[in-house]
Design an enzyme around this catalytic site. Structure first.
Site, short mmCIF file in Angstrom:
data_model
loop_
_atom_site.label_atom_id
_atom_site.label_comp_id
_atom_site.label_asym_id
_atom_site.label_seq_id
_atom_site.Cartn_x
_atom_site.Cartn_y
_atom_site.Cartn_z
N HIS A 84 0.82 -1.21 0.00
CA HIS A 84 0.00 0.00 0.00
C HIS A 84 0.86 1.26 0.00
O HIS A 84 0.38 2.34 -0.36
CB HIS A 84 -1.01 -0.02 1.16
CG HIS A 84 -0.47 0.20 2.52
ND1 HIS A 84 -0.18 -0.82 3.39
CD2 HIS A 84 -0.19 1.34 3.20
CE1 HIS A 84 0.25 -0.34 4.54
NE2 HIS A 84 0.25 0.99 4.45
N ASP A 221 1.39 -7.78 2.18
CA ASP A 221 1.48 -6.34 1.98
C ASP A 221 2.94 -5.91 1.82
O ASP A 221 3.57 -5.38 2.74
CB ASP A 221 0.83 -5.62 3.17
CG ASP A 221 0.46 -4.19 2.84
OD1 ASP A 221 0.99 -3.65 1.85
OD2 ASP A 221 -0.35 -3.60 3.57
N SER A 638 4.03 2.14 8.36
CA SER A 638 3.81 1.15 7.31
C SER A 638 5.10 0.92 6.54
O SER A 638 5.74 1.85 6.06
CB SER A 638 2.73 1.65 6.35
OG SER A 638 1.47 1.69 6.96
#
Length: 702
Positions: A84, A221, A638
């Protein structure tokens, strides 16, 4: 296998929460923190984590694009981050003919790696305490405006003395503890960053909106980029002659895995927390930030979703915008729920009562801190409607129609005296604008704003809508989009300057009136910020024997904890990892949910189970997908590397759990968890599904 899995789950449920809350600055870890780390299983010395004199783990961590984190994993500049985090770049390169979002991407050779305009990574060079250099110029008789002007001037002088743009060096003086401390952080920027590998979206974004901020997860991810440099290994703008960058340090990758109770630390750039915010500030966050964000984004996302469902081209065009919007839409919902469920405001009120009791026992403390809570109460109550409206303005005007946002940016560039390369901006913005969809967003956003704010906060163009279009926003939008040059991409591509449109173009006029309305609501809340700072100072002074980490502020931090499941307040027990069968089960049992859909090649690969022997966990005899730790992270983390006690990479952090969505304001030791993708899952997808063996050969695997 089932017995082993059950045993692991039972063991996980019995492990206590041994994490110490905090996002710690690695440049000045205390002896107490260092001792805790050693007792939990860290085998590295402090110098191996951070050193100005020799390579350390610090040198393998990057801030990715200014919005995420990443870790360098090879001597040729390979960077692992989240899918992402790379999503916008993957989308930029995708077309209906080459749908890298859906199908994934692998550059089989160096020459096939894809450059990304405006994407960069920052390496942290060092951090220095400059508090005395700044606060020594602040005197008790200064009012807040003068104080802030002096601080702004001093911080600019400090960074100007350090910055060397020609060699990629830039710096920032950042306040800590809301301005009670100041640190200078220096960075080295590399701006040639190329896409190397992306998994298919059904893996990299598996679970979509349904599973976002949830556990259990099966999301792979990750994405892979490479840093390029000039032939001297120094930062260089993109050139076909650039070569792979050779870092001072890169991370060793572990295939050994983890077990419940194992030590884990994360390194990355957490964005923003408000752990010391007053009870009044928390209430304002719930009512004036989260609620309007939820209300506006639900409306905008419905428009985007309809467009994305109508064609493959529009799905690609709006995928990144939709993902960005929905991420913190759901975050806001979860945060409000968790703040209520965990009685956070009530707990903070009790703490504030204790602080006031402590203050009242000393005249000097009364003089310094006595007025802060009453002043905070008055300040927040005075601005409740305005703060709500300010958030709604941002959501409906600046983040509503893309054409409206483009117009607003033109005015802001002029006001801020920024260089304004119009053609470059047009090409970048308009490639992802579908005018019919944008008109629907324009109508929906203007209607949303009108429906939710007081009439006194409406920009001037709403009078025109009432007088000339009988209050019909759709009719007004038809007129604006028919007449505005900004709503005609081909005409905009021919436009040499934006200034001639300021007085005549109806979209520019609407944007100007929106900005004028915004300025009527502007209030820097300087005294409110000062009283929030004093509240934090009082807390630390009251508990002088306790260590308090500073709130996250986009600077490099380390957190530590253990691999650990959790039990919800409702008694639901969760283990610390997800098995490979779980992603197959979701697809086979809930395949009508597009968030769980798997492409045929991915499904067949998973069913065959040929993941690679070295990626199979020796305890569970399975390829473990995602795992939990009780580390402390937030947005910006992240892509942060998750490391074992030897400093080896075992995963990439990518999310938190629903039950602890209050985490930016309150760290709940019982519930708060970090969700990471197991690095062995990443490696298996690269090598066994993506046939990316050349990348595996670059890594140092242990």
């Amino acid at each position: 296998m089932k017995k082993m899995l059950l045993a692991a789950l039972m063991l996980t449920a019995t492990i206590g929460a041994q994490a110490d809350e905090g996002m710690w600055m690695i440049c000045n870890l205390s002896a107490k923190t260092d001792s805790v780390l050693k007792s939990m299983g860290l085998e590295l010395t402090h110098d191996q984590i951070y050193s100005k004199d020799h390579p350390s783990l610090n040198d393998a961590i990057v801030q990715f694009g200014g919005f995420c984190s990443g870790v360098v994993v090879s001597n040729d500049g390979l960077v692992f981050t989240n899918h992402h985090c790379g999503y916008g770049s993957i989308q930029d390169h995708s077309t209906p003919q080459h749908d890298y979002l859906n199908d994934g991407f692998f550059a089989k050779k160096l020459k096939d790696e894809l450059p990304n305009e405006d994407l960069y990574v920052d390496f942290h060079i060092g951090t220095t305490d400059v508090t005395d250099r700044i606060l020594s110029y602040i005197t008790p008789d200064m009012d807040i405006q003068r104080k802030n002007a002096v601080i702004d001037s001093l911080t600019t002088a400090i960074t100007d003395a350090v910055d060397d743009p020609d060699n990629g060096i830039h710096s920032a003086v950042v306040p800590y503890y809301k301005g009670s401390k100041y640190y200078l952080s220096v960075y080295l920027k590399y701006s040639d960053v190329r896409l190397v590998f992306a998994p298919p979206q059904c893996l990299g974004k598996h679970g979509g909106d349904t599973d976002n901020w949830m556990w259990p997860r099966q999301t792979c991810d990750f994405s892979v980029f490479r840093i390029y440099a000039g032939k001297d290994n120094k930062p260089a703008e993109y050139s076909k002659d650039n070569v792979p960058f050779h870092p001072k340090k890169y991370a060793v990758v572990s295939t050994q895995g983890y077990k419940p109770g194992d030590f884990c630390m994360t390194f990355g750039y957490p964005g923003s927390t408000e752990r010391y915010l007053s009870s009044y500030g928390i209430t304002q966050t719930v009512n004036c930030e989260n609620i309007p964000r939820i209300e506006a984004r639900e409306i905008k996302q419905a428009v985007m979703k309809d467009a994305m469902n109508s064609s493959q081209a529009l799905r690609i065009m709006y995928s990144s915008k939709y993902a960005q919007s929905s991420n913190y839409w759901k975050n806001s919902i979860g945060q409000n729920k968790a703040l209520k469920d965990l009685n956070v405001v009530e707990e903070k009120q009790q703490l504030e009562k204790e602080i006031i009791d402590w203050v009242s026992k000393d005249p000097a403390r009364v003089a310094k801190y006595g007025a802060m809570l009453d002043s905070l109460k008055v300040s927040y109550e005075r601005t409740t409607k305005r703060d709500y409206t300010y958030t709604m303005w941002e959501e409906c005007f600046y983040s509503g129609s893309d054409v409206m946002q483009f117009a607003l940016k033109q005015f802001l560039s002029i006001m801020q005296e920024k260089d304004n390369n119009l053609q470059k901006q047009v090409e970048k913005a308009y490639k992802d604008i579908d005018i019919p969809t944008d008109k629907k967003l324009f109508v929906a956003s203007l209607q949303c704003y009108k429906d939710h704010v007081d009439a006194k906060y409406l920009p001037e163009f709403y009078k025109k809508i009432d007088e000339n279009f009988n209050g019909d926003i759709s009719a007004y939008a038809d007129d604006v989009f028919a007449k505005s040059t900004l709503c005609k991409p081909e005409e905009m591509r021919k436009q040499k300057e934006i200034q001639p449109l300021f007085q005549t173009d109806p979209m520019m006029q609407a944007a100007l009136q929106a900005i004028m309305q915004l300025y009527t609501m502007m209030d820097r809340n300087e005294m409110r910020d000062e009283y929030e700072r004093l509240l934090g100072d009082a807390l630390r002074e009251m508990n002088a024997d306790k260590e308090y980490y500073p709130d996250a502020n986009f600077t490099l931090r380390m957190s530590y904890g253990i691999v650990n499941g959790y039990t919800t307040n409702e008694g639901v027990k969760y283990g610390c990892y997800t098995p490979s069968q779980s992603i197959i089960d979701k697809f086979e049992k809930q395949g009508d949910n597009p968030d769980y859909e798997l492409t045929k090649p991915v499904y067949e690969w998973l069913k065959k189970g040929k993941y690679g022997k070295r990626y199979i966990d020796k305890q569970s005899n399975d390829m473990q997908l995602c795992f939990l730790t009780n580390n402390d992270i937030t947005g910006g983390n992240s892509g942060s590397g998750m490391f074992d006690g030897k400093g080896r990479l075992i995963g990439l952090a990518f999310d938190g759990n629903w039950e602890a969505m209050s985490g930016d304001i309150l760290f709940d030791e019982k519930l708060q968890r970090t969700i990471g993708v197991d690095i062995r899952y990443v490696l298996s997808v690269i090598e066994k599904y993506g046939k990316g063996k050349r990348l595996i050969k670059e890594l140092t695997l242990e």
